[in-house]
Structures are given as structure tokens and as C-alpha cells.
Design an enzyme around this catalytic site. Sequence first.
Site, short mmCIF file in Angstrom:
data_model
loop_
_atom_site.label_atom_id
_atom_site.label_comp_id
_atom_site.label_asym_id
_atom_site.label_seq_id
_atom_site.Cartn_x
_atom_site.Cartn_y
_atom_site.Cartn_z
CB SER B 237 -0.85 0.04 1.28
OG SER B 237 -1.68 -1.09 1.39
CB SER B 275 -2.33 -1.50 -3.31
OG SER B 275 -1.24 -0.74 -2.90
CG ASP B 277 -2.41 2.26 -3.68
OD1 ASP B 277 -1.84 1.71 -2.72
OD2 ASP B 277 -2.25 1.89 -4.86
#
Lengths: 356, 356, 356, 356
Positions: B237, B275, B277
Site C-alpha cells: 500500500s 493495495s 492507496d
Amino acid sequence: MPHTTRLRDLGIQIGSLPTGPLNAITDVPGVLVGQTTLVTDTPSVARTGVTAIYPRPDLHQDFVFAAVYNFNGIGEMTGLPFIEETGLLTAPILLTNTHQVGLGYDTLVRYGAQKYGGFAYKLPVVAETWDGWLNDMDAFPLREEHFMAALESAGPGPVAEGNSGGGTGMICYEFKAGTGTASRRVDLFGQTYTVGALVQANHGDRAHLRIDGVPVGREINPEMVPLPWPAPPTTSSILIILATDAPLLPGQCRRLAQRGVVGLARTGGFGLDGSGDLFLAFSTGNHYEPGAGGLKSLQIVPHFSMDSLVIAAVEAVEEAILNALVAGETMTGYQGHTAYALPHDRLVAVMQRFVR
Amino acid sequence: MPHTTRLRDLGIQIGSLPTGPLNAITDVPGVLVGQTTLVTDTPSVARTGVTAIYPRPDLHQDFVFAAVYNFNGIGEMTGLPFIEETGLLTAPILLTNTHQVGLGYDTLVRYGAQKYGGFAYKLPVVAETWDGWLNDMDAFPLREEHFMAALESAGPGPVAEGNSGGGTGMICYEFKAGTGTASRRVDLFGQTYTVGALVQANHGDRAHLRIDGVPVGREINPEMVPLPWPAPPTTSSILIILATDAPLLPGQCRRLAQRGVVGLARTGGFGLDGSGDLFLAFSTGNHYEPGAGGLKSLQIVPHFSMDSLVIAAVEAVEEAILNALVAGETMTGYQGHTAYALPHDRLVAVMQRFVR
Amino acid sequence: MPHTTRLRDLGIQIGSLPTGPLNAITDVPGVLVGQTTLVTDTPSVARTGVTAIYPRPDLHQDFVFAAVYNFNGIGEMTGLPFIEETGLLTAPILLTNTHQVGLGYDTLVRYGAQKYGGFAYKLPVVAETWDGWLNDMDAFPLREEHFMAALESAGPGPVAEGNSGGGTGMICYEFKAGTGTASRRVDLFGQTYTVGALVQANHGDRAHLRIDGVPVGREINPEMVPLPWPAPPTTSSILIILATDAPLLPGQCRRLAQRGVVGLARTGGFGLDGSGDLFLAFSTGNHYEPGAGGLKSLQIVPHFSMDSLVIAAVEAVEEAILNALVAGETMTGYQGHTAYALPHDRLVAVMQRFVR
Amino acid sequence: MPHTTRLRDLGIQIGSLPTGPLNAITDVPGVLVGQTTLVTDTPSVARTGVTAIYPRPDLHQDFVFAAVYNFNGIGEMTGLPFIEETGLLTAPILLTNTHQVGLGYDTLVRYGAQKYGGFAYKLPVVAETWDGWLNDMDAFPLREEHFMAALESAGPGPVAEGNSGGGTGMICYEFKAGTGTASRRVDLFGQTYTVGALVQANHGDRAHLRIDGVPVGREINPEMVPLPWPAPPTTSSILIILATDAPLLPGQCRRLAQRGVVGLARTGGFGLDGSGDLFLAFSTGNHYEPGAGGLKSLQIVPHFSMDSLVIAAVEAVEEAILNALVAGETMTGYQGHTAYALPHDRLVAVMQRFVR
């Protein structure tokens, strides 16, 4: 302009806030409305029209903040990416029937290019509801001149309701309806601001209609007033335009637009599947000159002081829908279909029976 | 504060805009950063920490505009409904490991209640990336005191990069990485504004790493520098915090936050599935005192003048990620796992081979 | 169809995944593309056109899942509320110039009403970029017949790139560009799926152009190839259409569309202010017959297995943009403006100098 | 479980659809609810609690589709990026007071890590409303054990309403309220599906309260039943959780959650500024095993058949709010504040007076 009946003419009042002098979206200073109503039987059965709304007269050089709320997106409102990105509305809004959004868009771009050149009218907002039960929509009866006429005739003052403009062929809660408007005034920090609503109301099942909480729709049954028959396809929608001169940021305009759901729900709306329920709110309380250099100075209402504006928006939307309904007049159109008006005497009787 | 290597120490420069004096998020006047770094082998193997970011020292009584952008939401950032509704950030931001978001949240609310009472710290922003490959995350090693220490120690000046704060145990492009920061300055309307970025970088496959367009990741292969092994689960991430003193509306902060994707993409990021993000941008260029009555006066950069700020944001994010990577130092942790640093000599050699 | 040069003809390859047989969006089974290219000097200087994309031939009775991503909304893509609400695309997509979105919309509604009646084409997707520097846009040169021709001529097979269709008058990174396409294949669960991209590329500053990380734009300076002069207004935009036969939910289509930003960023795009960067992704991997009763059965790729599709989308977008650029041929148009092609020999020389 | 009065016990019925056997969210097969109610006077005055909701017992290995709708975001619901990205809910939902979201989050992560390891409980949904007028919230009275107890005690069957669980200290329309629930059944394609709602109701001004359209709030004035005094700060909120076994996509869950506004509006809610009005809907009608390979097979209700589910959701939300209100019992708490229950006899009298 023909005067049609309004909800208050029947002694029915919605909410507690005072209205503006016209009880119309045009109570917001600078807002202009123009309408074209097309009712012809040849060459095609046309029961349709156009409503144009200018947030202010010189919009092309002084943009307003705005936001759109999608309550149920089975409908069209163009120009959304630009509003989402910038929070700005740069051209007058056009409301019309489903099939002729493209022509409205085309006309508005041409109109802007001819009149002002440049950027302002390039990505316009054109929205629709479906009038194909009374209007032979597949005949595409509106022409460029009809859109032009709505734009050119826009002015302040009272707004024709019911079977007028984009609302000409619309049906709401299975009664003839169309265009409706209302306004509210609120005091904030020593200033009086106006919130105005204009709706193109074409949604809902009769059984769901409520007026000030009274189950009017259940009480005026199909034996008293026939339902549209053969039943139109489920393509009912409502467009809500909210205007205010209170200075709001785009995110705050979104809050107002979103509160349109509350006004709609209070009349019996659910956002059922086939509906295009798209709401736009704009604020004229700041100035945004696109060509000007340097930082821009703004004023805004703090979030924590928005409650009276929210309540004003809800009341104005609720009453605008009911005004559209009360103003609608029985209409026969395409394929002999007839949509019946909500009978005022019965409405008043029902309201009294339920102690209003 | 230990000095770690920065990208520019290696003679590598990103973009064309000038940096602020520290090339750090703290170049934005008023921004404070505090970090707690926890590296212990008993009672559990801890390789974790906390990074606290104050947009300005007196934030609890002078909120800032902010927005969040979700590029790939397999991660957590609390406090989103409030920011979405108001466009305001009212409390310092905490960055930490995935398991201890709850404790960070709890600590921040207690801290605010004790220190200031009232509203400001009630709905805080706490975000995370996953350090469970080097850090025994299931031992929940951080305690309230660690979060307090990060909050209490926050100050201006240089920011420790690499294995520090919330980034202590993080791995990026399969090299040891962690916290990174950078800044850019832009001139607008005769004023100089700063855009600063701070990242907690824990994402990406080695093969995808690019530096100034050079495919560094492919050129420093696993034979040269081992990959993390046994391979960690795909839970990579990146958190990006962007700060500016240019006066922006919430919607404009969203634009900056969203441009974090461009900076990330230029280093080789794709937003792959596992992830988290999540990017947040705030602007200190206006003042929003929650208790004050009356309309608020603001200044804003016109949308059509935001390009230099956008480019500054992209460059700052790109360089902050690379600073996190260059500053990371080889670390052995939980279960004997070792994450290796990006070797600076090889990096320089690769860059030269590709004519940079 | 005239063959124009493609990036791979120059020995330049993007990414690592294999292409489909045509390296075009039409590698996705069922996808049809039709284009009208209008280049005339009288009665007005027209350098414009239309690109029509059908997700599958019988789309009007078998809808596809789709989603739209707004990276920078200074542009138009109609039909957004319907896609947002339903996740369905029901009509072919039209790409054209900014001024003629309305006519495209109008034509598509008429075409659907005549051909199929009913619902499917009522709320279509029409999108635009601005070609007013080479094309006398205020002359509104496209007529209904041009949109019809694009719709009627749609077929499988190679897609004309560069100065063709909606991309006819477009300029990208200050070189002549236009329409571009590419595709990638990925294996998932024993099946081979295709991801295809088609772009209408009209964005970017020359200095920002990167090809496989190489700063090509800086190396082919205005002394070598003149910039458009007098400089066009900043109205650069890019439309990206992504197609796949992998079965995706609407939310997963949104992920693909959003990853268009990564592909764009890798070529040097920033999403600068004047840009309309609107991306649409659809999946043909499920069937949605609007008239059918009962529950619908679907198959979907699990979120946690989407990475190869994401990388395929990024690579296809990146290469489609570069194909648009490489295929573009020097064009002189409105007011004698000339946009120059990217010279292939210089491009190859620069790539070699930077060790590609 | 103590039996409290329900709206139907008073002979008042909302809407027209049949309820499930319990008229509770637990009518949806598999849904479990557990509650901890904390009412103590020492060491601090605690009037608070926890409500835990499991969409199904084995949720950690069989996720459900879900979506969140933010009607007014002055509140907290964690876990939003993950739900937005994946449309999945992977852990039980916790509802509690504003200050103790962090502890709930921390407890849930620990609980998941201990019980199941792995991924499922890492990014949980914890939501709040503010009970600080009756509960000494700054004493942070809930401890980990209280959250654990709610999670461990979760089961099918009736749900305690009013002063129970997370709703223990809540006030709605200025009457004592708290937790409420209701359900509706609908037939679709020969199957019977259930829609259930659970609310934590803490919102609204007395004057706005409507029951089946009757202006109850205006008719039970402060002379009859005192308002909370000294007036609590405007921090009223409502959480709505909707459950159904009809198979819905995430976007369709969003539609249901969004329709919570209609149910709320019908009781007199406006989404006023200080309110955290956050709604979550989940569907148990599909199975999503995170570890399983290959494409997933789903069934879904077509969009165009969702109307009965929408109406069911509206009716269930409306009745759940009113159940919370009718079940609330007069409570004295922090600083001697007393919130009074809605008197049932007066309610019935008002309803009769208005012909219900």
C-alpha cells in the site's frame, strides 16, 4: 401567462418558512426562466416543450457555483463532468423531453458560439424527463427554434406551471402535472436569502401521493379519477433545480441538491427504478469571472449554519412538486391517451377529512 | 535526527520545479511532523511506528480545507465521511500499521478531549499500511504512549525518512523503504506557494520500479539484491499526504490528492489489488474558525490557474516515494525476515548507463 | 483502410504482456469500430470526424457492464447518470469534436428509435475532445449522415489510427495525433482474456512526453519540429475507452477505467486544468438481456485476481496513446494552422540514445 | 431480553408490505445481532453500549456484498475505502458512541486476529452516534470486554430495542429513543425475500416528527413532555443498517442504503448539519469465499425489478426509527439530564385525532 391554480390558492400550506413574493425560483435575484410550450396535433401529436433557466443574466462572464445530485440515474443530465470538476455552472440549463436532449445541447452550443464565442456554453447542462405517453416523442417535434425561443424569452417574474415548458406532457403520481415552482426566505447573519425550486415532475404511483402527510393518493382512487390507461411504461422521473443567493461552495450546493430527496419523499416519492431523479443546485452568492487574473475572493455560509437553508430547500421542493400537480390540467394526446388533473375540490375535501 | 541519504544526495533530480529549503512537507509554513519509531526484539519483534502530521499548530481552532482520494481502497483511512461532507480537516493525521488504527483513533480522541475538549478531534483521520512481514503485528506492539509521543513531538524542520515513524517496517518495490518527503515551490500571481508531500511507501513489485523513467527495478535483479523471501502476502500500500499553503477549495484539494496517482505511476505503481492507496491533500491558505459567526471570507486559486500546483504535487509525490526508497536501510525483523535496501552505488550506475 | 505507422513498426515495445492479433480494441471478441473522417476545405475548413464503438453487435438486446472514471472533467461524456446507476452500457459510444456532441446524441437517439424502438438508445454516451485549432468547429461541419455512417460502417478488424474518425483534428503532446488503439492478452483460470484500448488523444505539453520512460518530448525540441503556433488555447483532452471480455462487475470496470490514469501518466500526462480526461471501461463477459425475467446469472473475476487485467489495461492505454502519436500525419487546417507529426527517425534515434 | 413496546403494539402500521416473523433485521436468514448495554453511575455515569451485527455466522470465510451511503457525513463509519473498492463486507459491524469507535475498531481487529487470523477483520466497519448528553462520554466507559460481549453474544431472534446496545443513551426527535428494528417481505420471481433494518436513532427536532404523515411532534409539545434541557449540542445522528437475502450487486446495495433517506424523511428527518447520517446495506444472497480460485458465479436481481425491495427498505427504515422511539424509556443520566419517552397514550390519541 395563463394563471393556473397553486397549492396555496386551495388553502394548503407546506412547512413554516415564508415564501418569496412570487413563491417561485425567480424570487432569487437574477434568476431568469423562459419556456416554450408545444401543443400541436399535426404533423404529429406534440405535447412537449422546453424550460430554460439562467442563474443570472450575464452568466457567460460570471459563472455560479453548482452541484448535481443523482438520486436515481435512469435519466440524463449532460454536463456533469465539468460541474463535478469545477463546481461551476457556465450556461443556462435546459429541461425538455428524453428524445430531444441532443437537439437542446446542439442548440445551446450554437447559441453560445454565435452570441458570446468562447468557452462558456460548450459543455452545457440539458436534462430530460419522458413525455412519450402524451407526446409522439419519436416524431422529434421540437426544433432548434423552440429551444431558441425558450432561451430568448427568459425573464424574471412569475413562472407558468403545470402543462408548460419542459413539463407540458408530464404526469406525476398518475395525475396530469408538469412544471412547478416555489420559494422560501431565510434570515442568516442579518441578511435575507432566498431558496427557490423549479421541478419538472413526471414521477410516482398514485397510491403513494402524500400532501402534508395526508394520503391523498389513496383517497382519490381510480374510480373517482381514472389512472392513465393503458398504463405508460415505468419511465417516471423528476428533475429538481434549486437556486439560492446565499453564498455556498460547490460542496454546499451538493448538500442542497441532495436534500431534494427529502422534499420528494415527503410527497410520496421513492426513487423507483425507471426514474431519472437528477437534482441540480446553484448559488449566485459569489462571482466567478473566468477571465480575471489573481486569487478570487469568496464569502461562504459556514457549514454549521446551513440548517435553515436545508429546510428551505426541502419545503420549496415539496411545494414545487405539489404546485406542478395542482396546476396540471387534464390533457389528451398521443394515441388518444388522457391524463387527468388532480381534482381540486376532492383534494380540499380529503385534506379537511384528515384535519388539515 | 539521523541523517539518511536522499535522492538528490545521489545526484538524481526529479522534475523541474525548485524545492523548498528542506525539500520536505514541513516547507509548507505551519506544517508539523512528529514520529515515534519502535524497534524492539522483546517482548515481541516490533518494527513499526507512528507518524503524526499537523496542518498547522492551532488546528483545533482553525480548521483547514482538505480532500481524500481513493486510488485503490484495500486499506483504511478513517474520518472520511466528515471530510467528504465538510471539506475540513480538524485534527492531526496519524499514519501507522494496519492493526493499530483503532488504538491511534482512540488515543487521538482522548488526547483531543483532554487537551481541548469539544468537537475538533472527535472524528479523526488515522491511516495505515501493512508492516506484518518485518513487524509482529499480531502482538499489537504500539501503546497509547507511542501515539502520544508522536503527537507531542511534532515540530517543524527536517523529517526523518526511511525506517522511521509509521514507515519503520515498510517495503517498497521489494526494497526496504518507509517514510519519505519532498516539496516544490511555485509562483502564482506574485506569490510563492509551496506544495509538500509525505508518503508511507509500502507498495509495488521490484520489476516495475522506474526512476526518472529508467527501469531501475529490472536492472537490479534478485541475484544482485535478494527479494523479500518467503514472499510477503500481497498487501502492499501507499499513503500520500499532500500539503500546500496555496488557498484551495476542498474540490481543488481533491484534484491535488488525485494527482498523487501520476506521481505514483511515474515510479512504477499500478494500484494493484491488495493495495491501500489512499491520498489526502490539505490547504492551509484559508482560515476556518469553527466558533466564529457570520459569513466566512475565503480566497482561492482559480481552477484555470492550478496547473503549476498540479505539476508541483506530482513532482513532490514522485520524489517523496524515491526518498523513502533511498533512505530505507536493510532491516531484519519478525521471523528473521530481511528486507534489503536499494544499493546506492548500483542505482547510480544504472542511471548513468541509461544516460541520466 | 490506409495503413499508418504503429509504434511497434519502429521497434519500440511497451510493457511485457502479449498483444492480441490486431493489437487493437477489436481484438476483444464482438467489439466493432466505425469511423467517419471529414477533411474538406469548403464550405468550411473541416478536420474532424466520428468514431463509433459497439461493445457487441446486438448490444440493444444484450447490455454490457460498464463504468466511467473522471480524471479531469473539463470535457463532456453524456449518459453518465444511467451508467452510474445501473453499471450498464446500452448503446454504441460516439467520440467526436466538442461542438457536435449534441448532434451525435440526437442522431444516436433517432437511429435507435428507428432501428430498434424501445429503450436502449435513449440515454447514450457521446464524448468529445476539442479540435478547434485545425477544424473550423464553429461551422459545425458534421451532419447527421456522418454520425450515421460511422454507426453503419462499424465492424471488426483493424482500426484506422492517427488522423481518422473523432481523432482527425487532434493534437497530442504538441504533435499531430488522433485515434490510437492497442490490446493485451492475459491468462486467468485457464482462459485467455483480452483487454483493448482505444483513445482519442488530444492532450499534453511536448516537454512532458515520455516513451518507455525516455524524455522524448525534451529531445525533439521546437527547433527540430515546430510547436503549434499561434498556440492553441489550453483545451487539451483525452478520451480512453477500455474493453475486455473478462467478466467484470461494474465496480471492477471502474477499476480498469481508473487505471487509464497510470497509462496516461507513463506517457507524460498530468491531467492539467483545461483537459477533459474521461475514461470508460466495459466488459462483455456477461450477458444482460433487459427483457428477460427472473434472476440473472453472472460470472466474475474475483477482485483479488484482477492484477493481470490492471497491468494489461495500463499497457494497452499507454501503447494506444503512442500509436495515436506515431500514426498522426502532419496536417494544415483552419486559419492555416499546421500541426506537425512526430518524426519517426528522430524518435528512433532518441530511443537509441537512451539505451532502448 | 426485556420486552419493550413496539409501534404495532399501539395499533399503528407503516406501509403495506408484510413483515417478517420477528419484524426485525434478524428475519433475514443468518443475520445475528448482539448487544451490550452499559448503565452505571460509578465510577462514571455511563449510559452507552455496543450493537454488533453479523451478516452471517461464517462471514470471515464467506463475505457479503455491501455498500455505504453518506447522507450527511458529520459522523464516522470506518472501513469505507475497502467497501467502496470491493463492494464486500468481511467483518461484523459495530455501532457505539462517538468517543469509542477506536476501541471498537481495536477490539474487532484483535478478535479477528485471535479467532481467525488472516485478513477478514483487518479493515472493519465501526460507526457511531453521540450520546454525550446522558453518558459521560469523556470517561470512555466502554472497555474491550464490552465489545467482546456484544460480538460473542450475537445470535438470531428478537432484538432488544430502545435503551439497548449502541442506542442506550440516544435521543431522537427530542424523545428518548435508541435502537430500533423492523423487516418486510417481498415476493420476486417466485421467491420470498426479506429486507430488514436496524437503526441507532439519535437525530431530529421534536417539531419535525411525523408518524404515518401525522405531525405528532407538533402535537406533543414541550408543555406536555419536556424537551431535553439544557439543550444538548446539535450532534444528532442516525445510523441505518439494511440487510437482505435478495441477491444484489454492490451498486444495488447502494441503492437500498440510499433509500434510507426516504424512510428517514418520512419520519421528519432532514439531514441537518450536525448529523452523522450514514447508511450501510448488505446482501447475503451470494457467496464470496475469499480463498477460492476461479471465476465466481453470482445471481442478481435485475435493476428493473428492484422496486419492491426499495419500498420494503423504505418501510423497514421508517418503522425501525419509530420502533426505536416507541421503545425508548425515560432516562436520567450524566449531569442529571433527563430525556423523556414518547408517551404512548398521547401518541395514540394524536393518531386518532388525525384519522389514522
